[in-house]
Design a protein around this motif. Structure first.
Motif, PDB file in Angstrom:
ATOM      1  N   ARG A 202      12.165 -50.488  28.150  1.00 33.17           N
ATOM      2  CA  ARG A 202      12.960 -50.158  26.956  1.00 33.17           C
ATOM      3  C   ARG A 202      12.051 -49.903  25.755  1.00 33.17           C
ATOM      4  NH1 ARG A 202      16.782 -53.540  28.479  1.00 33.17           N
ATOM      5  NH2 ARG A 202      15.903 -55.270  27.317  1.00 33.17           N
ATOM      6  N   GLU A 203      11.016 -50.719  25.630  1.00 37.18           N
ATOM      7  CA  GLU A 203      10.093 -50.562  24.498  1.00 37.18           C
ATOM      8  C   GLU A 203       9.359 -49.217  24.622  1.00 37.18           C
ATOM      9  OE1 GLU A 203       9.811 -52.051  21.754  1.00 37.18           O
ATOM     10  OE2 GLU A 203       7.908 -51.220  21.039  1.00 37.18           O
ATOM     11  N   ARG A 204       8.929 -48.880  25.865  1.00 35.42           N
ATOM     12  CA  ARG A 204       8.226 -47.608  26.074  1.00 35.42           C
ATOM     13  C   ARG A 204       9.147 -46.435  25.726  1.00 35.42           C
ATOM     14  NH1 ARG A 204       7.107 -47.282  31.567  1.00 35.42           N
ATOM     15  NH2 ARG A 204       6.092 -49.290  31.356  1.00 35.42           N
ATOM     16  N   ALA A 205      10.401 -46.543  26.173  1.00 31.95           N
ATOM     17  CA  ALA A 205      11.367 -45.469  25.890  1.00 31.95           C
ATOM     18  C   ALA A 205      11.617 -45.351  24.380  1.00 31.95           C
ATOM     19  CB  ALA A 205      12.680 -45.741  26.619  1.00 31.95           C
ATOM     20  N   PHE A 206      11.674 -46.504  23.712  1.00 37.12           N
ATOM     21  CA  PHE A 206      11.912 -46.479  22.259  1.00 37.12           C
ATOM     22  C   PHE A 206      10.730 -45.845  21.528  1.00 37.12           C
ATOM     23  CE2 PHE A 206      11.796 -48.545  17.994  1.00 37.12           C
ATOM     24  CZ  PHE A 206      12.957 -47.978  17.493  1.00 37.12           C
ATOM     25  N   ARG A 207       9.498 -46.178  21.992  1.00 41.76           N
ATOM     26  CA  ARG A 207       8.305 -45.600  21.353  1.00 41.76           C
ATOM     27  C   ARG A 207       8.298 -44.078  21.519  1.00 41.76           C
ATOM     28  NH1 ARG A 207       7.869 -49.562  18.528  1.00 41.76           N
ATOM     29  NH2 ARG A 207       7.937 -47.784  17.206  1.00 41.76           N
ATOM     30  N   GLY A 208       8.721 -43.613  22.694  1.00 44.07           N
ATOM     31  CA  GLY A 208       8.793 -42.166  22.921  1.00 44.07           C
ATOM     32  C   GLY A 208       9.840 -41.502  22.030  1.00 44.07           C
ATOM     33  N   PHE A 209      10.948 -42.202  21.846  1.00 40.77           N
ATOM     34  CA  PHE A 209      12.037 -41.719  20.987  1.00 40.77           C
ATOM     35  C   PHE A 209      11.533 -41.577  19.537  1.00 40.77           C
ATOM     36  CE2 PHE A 209      16.103 -43.256  18.735  1.00 40.77           C
ATOM     37  CZ  PHE A 209      16.771 -42.046  18.857  1.00 40.77           C
ATOM     38  N   VAL A 210      10.844 -42.618  19.067  1.00 42.76           N
ATOM     39  CA  VAL A 210      10.310 -42.594  17.693  1.00 42.76           C
ATOM     40  C   VAL A 210       9.253 -41.489  17.576  1.00 42.76           C
ATOM     41  CG1 VAL A 210       9.027 -43.915  15.938  1.00 42.76           C
ATOM     42  CG2 VAL A 210      10.799 -45.050  17.299  1.00 42.76           C
ATOM     43  N   ALA A 211       8.414 -41.331  18.609  1.00 44.35           N
ATOM     44  CA  ALA A 211       7.362 -40.297  18.560  1.00 44.35           C
ATOM     45  C   ALA A 211       7.986 -38.907  18.443  1.00 44.35           C
ATOM     46  CB  ALA A 211       6.474 -40.397  19.802  1.00 44.35           C
ATOM     47  N   ASP A 212       9.072 -38.658  19.171  1.00 41.74           N
ATOM     48  CA  ASP A 212       9.745 -37.346  19.057  1.00 41.74           C
ATOM     49  C   ASP A 212      10.316 -37.171  17.646  1.00 41.74           C
ATOM     50  OD1 ASP A 212       9.227 -36.884  21.730  1.00 41.74           O
ATOM     51  OD2 ASP A 212      11.262 -37.368  22.412  1.00 41.74           O
ATOM     52  N   LEU A 213      10.997 -38.202  17.169  1.00 37.71           N
ATOM     53  CA  LEU A 213      11.640 -38.107  15.849  1.00 37.71           C
ATOM     54  C   LEU A 213      10.605 -37.979  14.721  1.00 37.71           C
ATOM     55  CD1 LEU A 213      14.504 -40.754  16.229  1.00 37.71           C
ATOM     56  CD2 LEU A 213      14.799 -38.277  16.018  1.00 37.71           C
ATOM     57  N   ALA A 214       9.356 -38.356  15.016  1.00 32.84           N
ATOM     58  CA  ALA A 214       8.301 -38.265  13.989  1.00 32.84           C
ATOM     59  C   ALA A 214       8.073 -36.822  13.546  1.00 32.84           C
ATOM     60  CB  ALA A 214       7.020 -38.895  14.498  1.00 32.84           C
ATOM     61  N   LEU A 215       8.578 -35.838  14.305  1.00 32.69           N
ATOM     62  CA  LEU A 215       8.482 -34.438  13.853  1.00 32.69           C
ATOM     63  C   LEU A 215       9.133 -34.289  12.481  1.00 32.69           C
ATOM     64  CD1 LEU A 215       9.281 -32.293  17.054  1.00 32.69           C
ATOM     65  CD2 LEU A 215       7.068 -32.634  15.954  1.00 32.69           C
ATOM     66  N   LEU A 216      10.102 -35.139  12.193  1.00 33.76           N
ATOM     67  CA  LEU A 216      10.783 -35.064  10.895  1.00 33.76           C
ATOM     68  C   LEU A 216       9.835 -35.352   9.726  1.00 33.76           C
ATOM     69  CD1 LEU A 216      14.157 -36.879  11.714  1.00 33.76           C
ATOM     70  CD2 LEU A 216      13.802 -34.430  11.332  1.00 33.76           C
ATOM     71  N   THR A 217       8.781 -36.095   9.994  1.00 38.49           N
ATOM     72  CA  THR A 217       7.857 -36.439   8.899  1.00 38.49           C
ATOM     73  C   THR A 217       6.943 -35.251   8.568  1.00 38.49           C
ATOM     74  OG1 THR A 217       6.210 -37.399  10.394  1.00 38.49           O
ATOM     75  CG2 THR A 217       7.876 -38.901   9.539  1.00 38.49           C
ATOM     76  N   GLU A 218       6.998 -34.190   9.397  1.00 35.28           N
ATOM     77  CA  GLU A 218       6.196 -32.992   9.113  1.00 35.28           C
ATOM     78  C   GLU A 218       6.864 -32.085   8.077  1.00 35.28           C
ATOM     79  OE1 GLU A 218       5.572 -30.825  12.721  1.00 35.28           O
ATOM     80  OE2 GLU A 218       4.502 -32.475  13.690  1.00 35.28           O
ATOM     81  N   LEU A 219       8.139 -32.361   7.775  1.00 37.41           N
ATOM     82  CA  LEU A 219       8.857 -31.472   6.844  1.00 37.41           C
ATOM     83  C   LEU A 219       8.281 -31.591   5.433  1.00 37.41           C
ATOM     84  CD1 LEU A 219      12.546 -32.082   7.971  1.00 37.41           C
ATOM     85  CD2 LEU A 219      10.990 -30.259   8.655  1.00 37.41           C
ATOM     86  N   ASP A 220       8.246 -30.449   4.744  1.00 35.97           N
ATOM     87  CA  ASP A 220       7.770 -30.477   3.344  1.00 35.97           C
ATOM     88  C   ASP A 220       8.716 -31.323   2.511  1.00 35.97           C
ATOM     89  OD1 ASP A 220       5.816 -28.742   4.085  1.00 35.97           O
ATOM     90  OD2 ASP A 220       7.005 -26.960   3.555  1.00 35.97           O
ATOM     91  N   ALA A 221       8.149 -32.008   1.566  1.00 38.59           N
ATOM     92  CA  ALA A 221       8.989 -32.865   0.693  1.00 38.59           C
ATOM     93  C   ALA A 221       9.939 -32.010  -0.135  1.00 38.59           C
ATOM     94  CB  ALA A 221       8.104 -33.683  -0.204  1.00 38.59           C
TER      95      ALA A 221
END
Ligand code: URA
Length: 221
Positions: A202-221
């Motif tokens: 579950r922890e591994r799956a959650f880390r993968g989920f967060v890693a995918d969602l981290a694309l959102l942090t690439e958006l310009d402010a």
């Protein structure tokens, strides 16, 4: 004599709408679309669900998140992603410093589909006809919001947004261009993370989920 208050009063409009259709939105606004969706009978799911669970969030949101369909708690509350999947999603956003209040959150299908099993209501996947019937609302939300980014949670949302050939496990966490000029990406559904057997998985799956969602942090402010 004390009378028991009904937990939820169905909107009167539900009974005036012919089977297979929905009320016309009164205007081009997101609010009018939401109001019309309350009386939707485009497929049979209106019969079993408590209510239509429409998207929520700012009409000017840059990010739209699309899930599969409301679950048990969402069906009762009338709000998307407020149950266990929603809490996991909130946790992931919090880790990334993304404010959910700035995000528009919705589902590919707006009614809860389930089979009663004793006191519990077991989630059932919406079939292709139910998914097609509900496209009207998702497309309507997209047209009105014009989000810069669409995030799809799970296979049903991904296929609704990126097309039937989209392979979730092959293409998750990758930016996809959208025909309307926006872009998006897909990740696993939080319920899939919750279904992993052991705590390590579950922890591994959650880390993968967060890693995918981290694309959102690439958006310009
Ligand atoms: N799962 C979803 O896909 N959407 C919700 O709103 C809740 C659970």
């Amino acid at each position: 004599m004390a009378t028991r208050k009904a937990a939820f009063k169905r909107p009167a409009v539900r009974h005036e709408v012919p089977e297979g259709s929905a009320p016309e939105p009164a205007d081009d606004s997101l609010e009018a679309l939401r109001e019309a969706a309350k009386g939707c009978k485009r497929c049979d799911l209106w019969r079993i669900g408590t209510q239509t669970v429409f998207g929520e969030g700012p009409a000017k949101a840059r990010i739209m998140v699309v899930g599969e369909q409301p679950g048990d708690q969402e069906d009762l509350a009338g709000r998307p992603f407020v149950g266990p999947s929603g809490r996991l999603f909130d946790q992931a956003l919090e880790e990334l410093g993304v404010d959910r209040r700035q995000v528009y959150v919705t589902n590919a299908v707006k009614h809860f589909k389930f089979t009663p099993r004793g006191k519990v209501r077991l989630h059932q996947s919406p079939n292709p006809a139910e998914q097609r019937a509900c496209r009207y609302w998702l497309d309507g939300e997209r047209e009105r919001l014009h989000p810069e980014v669409i995030v799809c949670l799970g296979a049903i949302a991904s296929k609704a947004v990126f097309g039937s050939k989209f392979g979730l496990m092959r293409q998750r966490g990758e930016w996809q261009a959208l025909p309307d000029g926006g872009k998006g990406f897909a990740t696993v559904h939080p319920s899939w993370v919750l279904r992993q057997r052991g705590s390590e998985e579950r922890e591994r799956a959650f880390r993968g989920f967060v890693a995918d969602l981290a694309l959102l942090t690439e958006l310009d402010a």
